[in-house]
Design a protein around this motif. Sequence first.
Motif, PDB file in Angstrom:
ATOM      1  N   ASP A 133       0.627  -1.376  -0.360  1.00 30.18           N
ATOM      2  CA  ASP A 133      -0.151   0.545  -0.008  1.00 30.18           C
ATOM      3  C   ASP A 133       0.889   1.275   0.065  1.00 30.18           C
ATOM      4  O   ASP A 133       1.963   1.513   1.049  1.00 30.18           O
ATOM      5  N   ASN A 135       1.508   4.951   0.711  1.00 26.62           N
ATOM      6  CA  ASN A 135       0.195   6.606   1.090  1.00 26.62           C
ATOM      7  C   ASN A 135       1.762   6.679   2.490  1.00 26.62           C
ATOM      8  O   ASN A 135       2.235   5.776   2.870  1.00 26.62           O
ATOM      9  N   ASP A 137       0.326   7.902   5.079  1.00 22.76           N
ATOM     10  CA  ASP A 137      -0.969   8.177   6.494  1.00 22.76           C
ATOM     11  C   ASP A 137      -1.038   7.519   7.242  1.00 22.76           C
ATOM     12  O   ASP A 137      -1.129   7.681   8.795  1.00 22.76           O
ATOM     13  N   GLU A 138      -0.296   6.517   7.527  1.00 21.94           N
ATOM     14  CA  GLU A 138       0.117   5.415   8.532  1.00 21.94           C
ATOM     15  C   GLU A 138       1.718   5.708   9.368  1.00 21.94           C
ATOM     16  O   GLU A 138       1.407   6.347  10.415  1.00 21.94           O
ATOM     17  N   SER A 181      -3.029   4.483  -2.632  1.00 21.52           N
ATOM     18  CA  SER A 181      -4.259   4.529  -2.405  1.00 21.52           C
ATOM     19  C   SER A 181      -5.011   5.862  -1.025  1.00 21.52           C
ATOM     20  O   SER A 181      -4.995   7.108  -0.983  1.00 21.52           O
ATOM     21  N   LYS A 211     -11.855   5.667  -4.561  1.00 21.01           N
ATOM     22  CA  LYS A 211     -12.255   5.897  -3.538  1.00 21.01           C
ATOM     23  C   LYS A 211     -12.644   6.269  -2.163  1.00 21.01           C
ATOM     24  O   LYS A 211     -12.449   8.719  -2.513  1.00 21.01           O
ATOM     25  N   GLN A 236     -10.446  12.136  -1.165  1.00 21.48           N
ATOM     26  CA  GLN A 236     -11.428  11.209  -1.777  1.00 21.48           C
ATOM     27  C   GLN A 236     -12.420  11.385  -1.701  1.00 21.48           C
ATOM     28  O   GLN A 236     -12.877  12.773  -1.714  1.00 21.48           O
ATOM     29  N   VAL A 288     -13.844  -3.427   3.748  1.00 22.65           N
ATOM     30  CA  VAL A 288     -12.866  -1.953   3.984  1.00 22.65           C
ATOM     31  C   VAL A 288     -13.533  -2.731   6.042  1.00 22.65           C
ATOM     32  O   VAL A 288     -14.621  -3.314   6.149  1.00 22.65           O
TER      33      VAL A 288
HETATM   34  C1  PBG Z   1      -4.325   4.747   3.512  1.00 18.78           C
HETATM   35  C2  PBG Z   1      -5.933   3.513   3.600  1.00 18.78           C
HETATM   36  C3  PBG Z   1      -7.096   3.367   4.094  1.00 18.78           C
HETATM   37  C4  PBG Z   1      -7.790   1.485   3.563  1.00 18.78           C
HETATM   38  C5  PBG Z   1      -6.715   1.286   3.087  1.00 18.78           C
HETATM   39  N1  PBG Z   1      -6.003   2.192   3.073  1.00 18.78           N
HETATM   40  C6  PBG Z   1      -7.498   4.227   4.846  1.00 18.78           C
HETATM   41  C7  PBG Z   1      -7.637   5.540   4.716  1.00 18.78           C
HETATM   42  O1  PBG Z   1      -8.232   6.454   3.377  1.00 18.78           O
HETATM   43  O2  PBG Z   1      -8.409   6.319   5.301  1.00 18.78           O
HETATM   44  C8  PBG Z   1      -8.653   2.164   4.647  1.00 18.78           C
HETATM   45  C9  PBG Z   1      -9.087  -0.073   4.870  1.00 18.78           C
HETATM   46  C10 PBG Z   1     -10.018   0.246   5.023  1.00 18.78           C
HETATM   47  O3  PBG Z   1     -10.809   0.340   6.662  1.00 18.78           O
HETATM   48  O4  PBG Z   1     -10.258  -1.587   6.133  1.00 18.78           O
HETATM   49  N2  PBG Z   1      -3.405   3.720   4.041  1.00 18.78           N
END
Ligand code: PBG
Length: 339
Positions: A133, A135, A137-138, A181, A211, A236, A288
């Motif tokens: 993935d 991104n 954000d983590e 993502s 998304k 988003q 999700v």
């Molecule tokens: C972003 C990402 C998210 C999810 C997957 N990749 C979170 C977001 O966009 O806030 C959500 C997946 C889920 O809710 O199971 N790293």
Amino acid sequence: MFSSLYAGNVSATDPGAPYYRPRRLRRTPALRRLTAETRVTPDRLIQPLFLREGITEPREIPSMPGVYQHTRDTLRKAAVDAVNAGVGGLMLFGIPEDKDPRGTGALDPDGVLQVALRDVVAEVGDATVVIGDINLDEYTDHGHTGVLDDSGDVDNDASIELYAQVAVVQAEAGAHVVAPSGMMDGQVRRIREALDQAGHQSVAVLGYSAKYASHFYGPFRDAVESSLRGDRKSYQQNPGNIRESLREVELDVAEGADMVMVKPALAYLDIVRLIADHVHVPVSAYQVSGEYAMVEAAAAKGWIDREHIIDEILTSIHRAGASQIITYWATEVAQRLGR
Ligand code: PBG
């Protein structure tokens, strides 16, 4: 038309007509099996897995019972279990111990997700498809999916430069597929360019193309210990929009996405169907965290038949046109299907 076929003595709307008996094909399990139009198979399921830096025991995610933040050892074991069950792919997420404004951990060749990718690829090799993935954000202390500009908005072009670097370190760690993502404009093109320049022409891009800004992601934010306050509505999509998904998907395919994704799944099956009818690349759907949590919670109360509900939902997502389904139940369902 029917009356000419049937000698003129019956009507197409006469329920007693000899040809008007759909139940014939439902009579026995064998007939139902022979005529089934949709069947979920393990090979189309993708299991998300989380590696948490700095823990010595796996931690169950409170809002996702049965889903864990793994240690390196238990992650390897979960990957092996998934492969033995025949799961088609693994989607890996990393949870770093430290976060910072620029999400530096995502770019570090020894960052938690790169460690996860290397471990899993070393363990299961090419026996399944290993997906990273992309991104930030983590990794960011503000929890947004990119870096912020001076006014506090997510800076699109600066963020996709970082995604491009993340893609390359993930490819170098062994990812077969990378999945951006972040919903930044131009992210797929920039990632494709960077992968090609670094000699990773054969690493595929799975775009999180459609998304939505969804409240169904709530439990995931627990899972990755997200520090987000506020929302992601400036990047988003609005849940009420349909045409916007077509545009996002068309752009991603034009930018070089090998596969596209719709996310979430169950509340967006109309979008899955629309996209599946519209493009000629594989369409994935991400069931999700909130979709998972709702079923687990109701099942824990004894209000629904857990396994049958899971199977019915997965069948529906596949029926709507998803060729791959990302689901926290992938290994469990694959094991059940194999029995
Ligand atoms: C972003 C990402 C998210 C999810 C997957 N990749 C979170 C977001 O966009 O806030 C959500 C997946 C889920 O809710 O199971 N790293």
